[in-house]
Design a protein around this motif. Structure first.
Motif, PDB file in Angstrom:
ATOM      1  N   VAL A 121     -78.456   6.756 -94.520  1.00 10.56           N
ATOM      2  CA  VAL A 121     -78.196   6.055 -95.783  1.00 10.56           C
ATOM      3  C   VAL A 121     -78.162   7.040 -96.939  1.00 10.56           C
ATOM      4  CG1 VAL A 121     -79.076   4.319 -97.395  1.00 10.56           C
ATOM      5  CG2 VAL A 121     -79.210   3.916 -94.929  1.00 10.56           C
ATOM      6  N   ALA A 122     -79.116   7.987 -96.962  1.00  2.24           N
ATOM      7  CA  ALA A 122     -79.154   8.991 -98.024  1.00  2.24           C
ATOM      8  C   ALA A 122     -77.883   9.839 -98.012  1.00  2.24           C
ATOM      9  CB  ALA A 122     -80.386   9.875 -97.859  1.00  2.24           C
ATOM     10  N   THR A 123     -77.412  10.183 -96.816  1.00  4.30           N
ATOM     11  CA  THR A 123     -76.197  10.991 -96.700  1.00  4.30           C
ATOM     12  C   THR A 123     -74.978  10.223 -97.199  1.00  4.30           C
ATOM     13  OG1 THR A 123     -77.136  12.076 -94.739  1.00  4.30           O
ATOM     14  CG2 THR A 123     -74.779  12.343 -95.105  1.00  4.30           C
ATOM     15  N   ALA A 124     -74.887   8.943 -96.847  1.00  8.35           N
ATOM     16  CA  ALA A 124     -73.752   8.124 -97.287  1.00  8.35           C
ATOM     17  C   ALA A 124     -73.757   7.949 -98.803  1.00  8.35           C
ATOM     18  CB  ALA A 124     -73.797   6.767 -96.593  1.00  8.35           C
ATOM     19  N   ILE A 125     -74.933   7.715 -99.378  1.00  6.20           N
ATOM     20  CA  ILE A 125     -75.027   7.546-100.835  1.00  6.20           C
ATOM     21  C   ILE A 125     -74.609   8.833-101.548  1.00  6.20           C
ATOM     22  CG2 ILE A 125     -76.638   7.210-102.759  1.00  6.20           C
ATOM     23  CD1 ILE A 125     -78.210   5.302-100.975  1.00  6.20           C
ATOM     24  N   PHE A 126     -75.109   9.979-101.074  1.00  2.00           N
ATOM     25  CA  PHE A 126     -74.756  11.258-101.689  1.00  2.00           C
ATOM     26  C   PHE A 126     -73.253  11.505-101.587  1.00  2.00           C
ATOM     27  CE2 PHE A 126     -74.088  15.844-101.639  1.00  2.00           C
ATOM     28  CZ  PHE A 126     -74.802  16.242-102.761  1.00  2.00           C
ATOM     29  N   THR A 127     -72.667  11.165-100.448  1.00  2.00           N
ATOM     30  CA  THR A 127     -71.235  11.379-100.246  1.00  2.00           C
ATOM     31  C   THR A 127     -70.415  10.570-101.240  1.00  2.00           C
ATOM     32  OG1 THR A 127     -71.588  11.757 -97.876  1.00  2.00           O
ATOM     33  CG2 THR A 127     -69.347  11.232 -98.580  1.00  2.00           C
ATOM     34  N   VAL A 128     -70.765   9.305-101.410  1.00  3.51           N
ATOM     35  CA  VAL A 128     -69.994   8.437-102.301  1.00  3.51           C
ATOM     36  C   VAL A 128     -70.188   8.829-103.767  1.00  3.51           C
ATOM     37  CG1 VAL A 128     -69.724   6.069-103.117  1.00  3.51           C
ATOM     38  CG2 VAL A 128     -69.994   6.512-100.675  1.00  3.51           C
ATOM     39  N   LEU A 129     -71.449   9.060-104.162  1.00  4.31           N
ATOM     40  CA  LEU A 129     -71.736   9.333-105.566  1.00  4.31           C
ATOM     41  C   LEU A 129     -71.203  10.691-106.010  1.00  4.31           C
ATOM     42  CD1 LEU A 129     -75.374   7.963-106.032  1.00  4.31           C
ATOM     43  CD2 LEU A 129     -73.217   6.895-106.689  1.00  4.31           C
ATOM     44  N   VAL A 130     -71.531  11.740-105.263  1.00  6.89           N
ATOM     45  CA  VAL A 130     -71.138  13.089-105.675  1.00  6.89           C
ATOM     46  C   VAL A 130     -69.732  13.423-105.176  1.00  6.89           C
ATOM     47  CG1 VAL A 130     -71.811  15.513-105.703  1.00  6.89           C
ATOM     48  CG2 VAL A 130     -73.567  13.740-105.628  1.00  6.89           C
ATOM     49  N   GLY A 131     -69.413  12.998-103.960  1.00  5.51           N
ATOM     50  CA  GLY A 131     -68.069  13.253-103.444  1.00  5.51           C
ATOM     51  C   GLY A 131     -66.996  12.544-104.244  1.00  5.51           C
ATOM     52  N   GLY A 132     -67.357  11.429-104.862  1.00  2.00           N
ATOM     53  CA  GLY A 132     -66.385  10.709-105.685  1.00  2.00           C
ATOM     54  C   GLY A 132     -65.907  11.499-106.882  1.00  2.00           C
ATOM     55  N   VAL A 133     -66.700  12.479-107.317  1.00  2.00           N
ATOM     56  CA  VAL A 133     -66.323  13.307-108.473  1.00  2.00           C
ATOM     57  C   VAL A 133     -65.031  14.077-108.185  1.00  2.00           C
ATOM     58  CG1 VAL A 133     -67.068  15.227-109.943  1.00  2.00           C
ATOM     59  CG2 VAL A 133     -68.716  13.495-109.217  1.00  2.00           C
ATOM     60  N   VAL A 134     -64.785  14.400-106.913  1.00  2.00           N
ATOM     61  CA  VAL A 134     -63.598  15.166-106.542  1.00  2.00           C
ATOM     62  C   VAL A 134     -62.323  14.430-106.941  1.00  2.00           C
ATOM     63  CG1 VAL A 134     -62.334  16.132-104.569  1.00  2.00           C
ATOM     64  CG2 VAL A 134     -64.816  16.319-104.675  1.00  2.00           C
ATOM     65  N   LEU A 135     -62.374  13.107-106.979  1.00  2.55           N
ATOM     66  CA  LEU A 135     -61.196  12.316-107.333  1.00  2.55           C
ATOM     67  C   LEU A 135     -60.780  12.517-108.785  1.00  2.55           C
ATOM     68  CD1 LEU A 135     -62.053   8.988-105.478  1.00  2.55           C
ATOM     69  CD2 LEU A 135     -60.227  10.591-104.898  1.00  2.55           C
ATOM     70  N   LEU A 136     -61.663  13.100-109.604  1.00  4.60           N
ATOM     71  CA  LEU A 136     -61.331  13.322-111.012  1.00  4.60           C
ATOM     72  C   LEU A 136     -60.279  14.408-111.192  1.00  4.60           C
ATOM     73  CD1 LEU A 136     -64.918  13.207-112.582  1.00  4.60           C
ATOM     74  CD2 LEU A 136     -63.204  11.374-112.526  1.00  4.60           C
ATOM     75  N   GLY A 137     -60.118  15.280-110.182  1.00 10.29           N
ATOM     76  CA  GLY A 137     -59.100  16.321-110.257  1.00 10.29           C
ATOM     77  C   GLY A 137     -59.659  17.685-110.609  1.00 10.29           C
ATOM     78  N   MET A 138     -58.801  18.707-110.471  1.00 13.97           N
ATOM     79  CA  MET A 138     -59.204  20.094-110.624  1.00 13.97           C
ATOM     80  C   MET A 138     -59.750  20.396-112.021  1.00 13.97           C
ATOM     81  SD  MET A 138     -59.419  23.241-109.457  1.00 13.97           S
ATOM     82  CE  MET A 138     -58.331  23.484-108.037  1.00 13.97           C
ATOM     83  N   ALA A 139     -59.049  19.968-113.060  1.00 12.35           N
ATOM     84  CA  ALA A 139     -59.450  20.332-114.422  1.00 12.35           C
ATOM     85  C   ALA A 139     -60.831  19.791-114.759  1.00 12.35           C
ATOM     86  CB  ALA A 139     -58.417  19.815-115.427  1.00 12.35           C
ATOM     87  N   SER A 140     -61.066  18.524-114.425  1.00  7.62           N
ATOM     88  CA  SER A 140     -62.360  17.908-114.747  1.00  7.62           C
ATOM     89  C   SER A 140     -63.490  18.544-113.945  1.00  7.62           C
ATOM     90  CB  SER A 140     -62.302  16.398-114.468  1.00  7.62           C
ATOM     91  OG  SER A 140     -61.337  15.769-115.281  1.00  7.62           O
ATOM     92  N   VAL A 141     -63.256  18.768-112.652  1.00  3.71           N
ATOM     93  CA  VAL A 141     -64.286  19.372-111.809  1.00  3.71           C
ATOM     94  C   VAL A 141     -64.565  20.803-112.265  1.00  3.71           C
ATOM     95  CG1 VAL A 141     -64.861  20.102-109.464  1.00  3.71           C
ATOM     96  CG2 VAL A 141     -63.772  17.888-109.836  1.00  3.71           C
ATOM     97  N   ASP A 142     -63.519  21.536-112.655  1.00  3.27           N
ATOM     98  CA  ASP A 142     -63.694  22.906-113.119  1.00  3.27           C
ATOM     99  C   ASP A 142     -64.609  22.953-114.347  1.00  3.27           C
ATOM    100  OD1 ASP A 142     -63.073  25.773-113.361  1.00  3.27           O
ATOM    101  OD2 ASP A 142     -61.953  25.173-115.122  1.00  3.27           O
TER     102      ASP A 142
END
Length: 394
Positions: A121-142
């Protein structure tokens, strides 16, 4: 060539190397002790630096506009290029899985006073919450990663200033006898070390950025890779120096990452908060950088468009395989990070050695010192790392 460009290139090399792998170094080297770990790490740095110069040599000969993937295909052919592409995917997936397990561990540690989360459960939550940031795109993540990296360096300095005065000489001599007698403890430490010096994919962009200036490139690569060596050495001294022999022996047991944080800050307080913040920031910066690279690589490889549907499909391709691995190995942060050494050695050592060997005698231009004996020695070093990882996995 402006001094600012040299400084920028040097920091890119250092910043690409220094990441969450730093957290695994005390855990993987506790069995051999500080001084043997420092000697081994210096040898790994020398191998990494030499191979970085090989990548630069090949890039200058084939053209500064070609990336590592294109260089491999142009010099060694489509089969080697396919091997390189597979190694790149294996490396990025392994690193993502390692960071998911580490992130879940740190998340569980934070929520422990109020809530106990199953590892999956902890792994799934971390994946969704933090991994979702990748959808913001290169400029925002940079922009986000730049802020997080600055905070990480501040936290690292604070941790070092607090822990280094607590280091005791007797604790640094722990396991010297075992390290001298047991080759297995060296084998276990080697794969994690090699992943801590993996910056070679950023060399082709630096060759273009510095206009192929050999002297400046050499300085940026060697000094840029030496900065992580200095940081890792101080970090190992700060992490292992305050711990007794029994505490060092316990580092690799159970949830290793959470165990390291607890061992260095047994009582809640200022140090515990700063150390936790450093671990969080180190993992987040590495996680976002690696997953964004994997996301973009898969989008190009699978020809997914930039629509909501296309980006959603790429996100699933990016995170579902490493999520499954992280759930299967909930305490595998160090083990999976060590596995990344296999594809990294292919990209960092084997392919550059093969390309440099193929081009020498065919093309004029810059050539790394050492000739064929140095190439052979680098090849032996790379195969030794691969053998160490395979032996650890058995």
């Amino acid at each position: 060539m402006t001094r600012s460009k040299l400084i920028g290139a040097t920091l890119i090399v250092a910043g690409t190397s220094i990441g969450a792998g730093m957290l695994a170094l005390p855990i993987s080297t506790a069995a051999i002790g500080f001084w043997p770990a420092l000697a081994l790490m210096t040898a790994v740095w020398a191998l990494s630096g030499y191979c970085a110069l090989l990548v630069m040599e090949v890039n200058l000969k084939v053209g500064s506009e070609v990336n590592l993937h294109g260089m491999t295909g142009q010099v060694l052919g489509p089969m080697a290029q396919g091997i390189g592409a597979f190694a790149m995917l294996a490396l990025l997936y392994a690193l993502t899985a390692a960071y998911l397990t580490g992130g879940a561990s740190l998340l569980s540690l934070k929520l422990a006073p109020w809530l106990t989360l199953p590892p999956a459960v902890a792994t799934a939550i971390f994946t969704v919450l933090v991994g979702g940031v990748v959808l913001l795109g290169m400029a925002s993540v940079d922009r986000l990663v730049r802020v997080l990296f600055g905070l990480k360096m501040v936290a690292l300095v604070a941790v070092l200033l607090t822990l280094l005065p607590q280091a005791e000489g007797a604790n640094l001599m722990v396991n010297l006898a075992k390290a001298a007698q047991d080759g297995g403890v060296w084998v276990a430490a080697l794969p994690v070390m090699i992943t801590s010096f993996g910056f070679h994919v950023c060399i082709p962009p630096l060759v273009r950025y510095l206009d192929g200036d050999v002297k400046t490139l050499r300085t940026a690569l060697l000094v840029g890779s030496a900065l992580p060596l200095a940081c890792y050495s101080l970090w190992l001294l700060a992490a292992l120096g305050p711990l007794s022999p029994s505490e060092q022996s316990a580092l690799g047991q159970g949830d290793a990452l959470a165990g390291l944080v607890k061992a260095l800050s047994p009582e809640s307080g200022w140090l515990g908060q700063v150390l936790t913040a450093f671990a969080d920031l180190a993992l987040l910066t590495s996680f976002l950088g690696v997953t964004l690279s994997l996301f973009d690589y898969l989008a190009e490889l699978c020809r997914r468009d930039r629509t909501v549907s296309g980006r959603g499909q790429t996100w699933l391709l990016t995170f579902l395989p490493p999520l499954a691995l992280a759930i299967y190995l909930p305490e595998g942060f160090v083990a999976v990070l060590g596995f990344a050494a296999l594809p990294l050695v292919v990209l960092m050592v084997l392919l550059p050695v093969a390309m440099a060997h193929r081009l020498r005698g065919q093309s004029e231009g810059y050539q790394v010192a050492g000739g064929r004996p140095a190439l052979a020695l680098a090849l032996v070093g790379g195969l030794t790392v691969m053998g160490a990882q395979l032996a650890t996995a058995m």
